[in-house]
Design an enzyme around this catalytic site. Structure first.
Site, PDB file in Angstrom:
ATOM      1  N   ASP A 204       0.829  -1.204   0.000  1.00 56.72           N
ATOM      2  CA  ASP A 204       0.000   0.000   0.000  1.00 56.72           C
ATOM      3  C   ASP A 204       0.866   1.257   0.000  1.00 56.72           C
ATOM      4  O   ASP A 204       1.878   1.332   0.702  1.00 56.72           O
ATOM      5  CB  ASP A 204      -0.860  -0.030   1.279  1.00 56.72           C
ATOM      6  CG  ASP A 204      -1.914   1.063   1.323  1.00 56.72           C
ATOM      7  OD1 ASP A 204      -2.673   1.183   0.356  1.00 56.72           O
ATOM      8  OD2 ASP A 204      -1.972   1.794   2.332  1.00 56.72           O
ATOM      9  N   GLU A 244       1.594  -0.298  -5.092  1.00 55.83           N
ATOM     10  CA  GLU A 244       0.731   0.831  -5.449  1.00 55.83           C
ATOM     11  C   GLU A 244       1.609   2.080  -5.502  1.00 55.83           C
ATOM     12  O   GLU A 244       1.965   2.660  -4.483  1.00 55.83           O
ATOM     13  CB  GLU A 244      -0.369   1.026  -4.400  1.00 55.83           C
ATOM     14  CG  GLU A 244      -1.333   2.141  -4.787  1.00 55.83           C
ATOM     15  CD  GLU A 244      -2.108   2.742  -3.610  1.00 55.83           C
ATOM     16  OE1 GLU A 244      -3.151   3.369  -3.880  1.00 55.83           O
ATOM     17  OE2 GLU A 244      -1.678   2.633  -2.452  1.00 55.83           O
TER      18      GLU A 244
HETATM   19  C1  BGC Z   1      -5.478   2.661  -0.386  1.00 56.22           C
HETATM   20  C2  BGC Z   1      -6.611   3.492   0.153  1.00 56.22           C
HETATM   21  C3  BGC Z   1      -6.306   3.854   1.594  1.00 56.22           C
HETATM   22  C4  BGC Z   1      -4.914   4.482   1.719  1.00 56.22           C
HETATM   23  C5  BGC Z   1      -4.462   4.553   3.132  1.00 56.22           C
HETATM   24  C6  BGC Z   1      -4.352   3.619  -0.276  1.00 56.22           C
HETATM   25  O1  BGC Z   1      -3.609   4.027  -1.215  1.00 56.22           O
HETATM   26  O2  BGC Z   1      -5.680   2.212  -1.693  1.00 56.22           O
HETATM   27  O3  BGC Z   1      -7.820   2.830   0.030  1.00 56.22           O
HETATM   28  O4  BGC Z   1      -7.246   4.764   2.061  1.00 56.22           O
HETATM   29  O5  BGC Z   1      -3.961   3.753   1.029  1.00 56.22           O
HETATM   30  O6  BGC Z   1      -4.027   3.301   3.573  1.00 56.22           O
END
Ligand code: BGC
Length: 545
Positions: A204, A244
């Protein structure tokens, strides 16, 4: 690296399916999906052609950011099950050849996490340095991830009189990766879940993790990703790190690292955003441009392709005017937009005026070089929930059948405290049960795409090249490998068109792998006729191959 050595690079040809256990299938009627329910649905995913499930966060959480606020990394949210159920679900999936990856959310914890509770007790707490504290916020304004919901990334802790950093919500204090103890904690978390059997992680918020205050190593922020990659490789050689990284392609290259040393797969945000610009313009030109410029990466690494995910459809990488065009085309109402940058709708209603366009989009998803990712419910064309509820709009319960609550739960309505789907997209119209029995349904189409994708390894392994078909409304792309090539043709306009393919060399033949419904018979292979929003996949092979 010899391509023959790529046997355990399973993620290069994976069909990824993202789901939230909480909204997938309830097994005990309490209104929350759970692992026992998911376990019963693995066969449905297998039938669809999924080869990798990505589980959104399922650990203990106060649930103020849909589980992305974790209060115990080693536990399971008791509403969803327990460790035994997780292990069993993983086994059932793997037994069918489906891998399971999970979210690794270690940029921050929940403010209820025992580390943070201890850290804010006093400045001398042994956990104080697990987080990022300053006497006053830095002068330089940091960009907000949730403008309108937060006003700063620094929050004053009254009791100890210092500010802590939170890149996301104020209840999600950032972990301090400069502290070696925090990095050791992360390694233990990763090691634990690998031992329980997961096949990797969706990491993440990677850029936040390694930048800002609390950076692992200010001189070399990427050292943490290299450390993580090495650690994962030692513990479980074939485990995946899917990152991500919502940045431009050139910047993403740094997150792959030279010589395959950091992330294995990254979501291709640029392409996802540009697909929507091309759809809005009914012209493939912006997409052709973006794909031509997409950097080539090491054979051991790749791109995870997606159209929609659990967040807003972010348009942050487009120019301001381009973003406006997409907003106007696909999110005409204010409540469909968030944070000035994104759209909180599901794909089917966005393209709902013409089912041909929806199929065009999914054909693209499975034919652009990379590993396609579906967000649960996309396979049946689920709609978003109706109302001004931000990102939650795309996170409604899965629709399994036409019955009450779409077969998701037997709970009373009062327990399901969310609005229903937008008109025309309720379970009576859109559900898995009916679509699995209908060869003309979206489910059947997507399962065909998944199967063609899996039997066309050229798509993933081939070298991407955008060809000039003589009409900018059609994307003509090639994924070439030795002996055979894949060609994808996608007409972004509603008008029927003809494009010209380069002539085949002697001894080469073209086979149609899949094409839009009712396509006109083809003439010479160099002249390709496409219907409005039509598409065609071709394999070119030399007779000897
Ligand atoms: C996730 C989100 C989340 C955030 C904080 C992100 O990039 O995809 O859904 O709110 O991280 O963890």
């Amino acid at each position: 690296m010899n391509p023959a050595d790529t046997s355990d690079l399973w993620w290069r040809t994976a069909v990824i399916y993202c789901l939230d256990v909480e909204t997938f299938q309830d097994s005990d009627g309490d209104g929350y999906g759970d692992f026992a329910g998911l376990a019963r649905r693995i066969d449905d995913l297998d039938a669809l052609g999924v080869t990798c499930i990505w589980l959104m966060p399922f650990q203990s959480t106060p649930d103020r950011d849909d589980g992305y606020d974790i209060s115990d990394f080693y536990s399971v949210d008791p509403r969803l099950g327990d460790l035994g159920r997780v292990a069993e679900t993983i086994r059932i999936a793997q037994d069918r050849g489906i891998r399971v990856v999970m979210d690794l959310v270690v940029n921050h914890t929940s403010d209820r996490h025992p580390w943070f509770r201890a850290a804010r007790r006093s400045r001398d707490s042994p956990f104080r340095d697990y987080y990022v504290w300053r006497d006053r916020p830095p002068r330089k304004k940091q960009k907000l991830v949730f403008p309108g919901e937060e006003t700063s990334v620094w929050e004053l802790d009254e009791r100890t009189g210092q500010y802590f950093q939170h890149s996301f919500y104020r209840h999600q204090p950032d972990l301090n990766l400069a502290n070696p103890q925090v990095r050791a904690e992360i390694a233990r978390i990763v090691g634990f879940w690998l031992k329980l059997g997961v096949d990797g992680f969706r990491v993440d918020a990677v850029p936040f993790l390694i930048s800002g205050e609390g950076t692992p190593d200010a001189q070399d922020p990427h050292s943490f990703l290299r450390e993580l990659r090495r650690f994962v490789g030692r513990r479980e050689g074939s485990a995946l790190l899917l990152g991500e990284v919502g940045l431009a392609h050139e910047q993403q290259v740094e997150y792959f690292g030279g010589d395959a040393t950091q992330l294995d797969l990254q979501f291709d945000f640029v392409t996802a955003e540009t697909v929507f610009l091309a759809l809005a313009r009914r012209d493939a030109e912006p997409l052709a441009r973006a794909l031509s410029a997409r950097p080539e990466v090491d054979v051991r690494q790749g791109w995870a392709m997606f159209l929609r995910n659990h967040d807003e459809l972010s348009l942050a990488l487009l120019a301001d005017e381009e973003r406006e065009e997409v907003f106007e085309a696909f999110a005409p109402e204010e409540h469909q937009r968030v944070y000035g940058r994104g759209i909180v709708r599901r794909l089917a209603p966005m393209l709902g005026d013409d089912p041909r366009r929806l199929r065009l989009a999914y054909s693209l998803l499975f034919s652009l070089p990379g590993s396609p990712m579906l967000f649960y419910g996309e396979e049946i064309g689920m709609g978003e929930l109706d109302g001004d509820i931000g990102r939650g709009a795309v996170r409604g319960p899965m629709q399994w059948d036409a019955g009450r609550h779409g077969g998701f739960t037997t709970a009373q309505r009062s327990r399901l405290n969310r609005p229903g789907p937008v008109e025309g997209y309720g379970p009576e119209h859109v559900n898995v049960h009916d679509q699995r029995r209908d060869p003309e349904s979206l489910w059947s189409f997507i399962s065909t795409l998944a199967s063609r994708y899996r039997s066309t390894p050229e798509i993933s392994w081939g070298r991407l090249r955008v060809l000039d078909g003589g009409d900018s409304r059609v994307l003509v792309h090639e994924a070439a490998s030795e002996g055979s090539s894949f060609i994808g043709l996608h007409n972004f306009s509603p008008e029927p068109l003809t494009v010209i393919l380069p002539d085949l060399s002697d001894g080469q033949s073209a086979t149609v792998l899949i094409e839009s419904r009712g396509s006109a018979p083809q003439g010479e292979h160099s002249e390709q006729r496409l219907d409005g929003y039509g598409f065609r996949w071709l394999r070119l092979s030399s007779s000897a191959a």
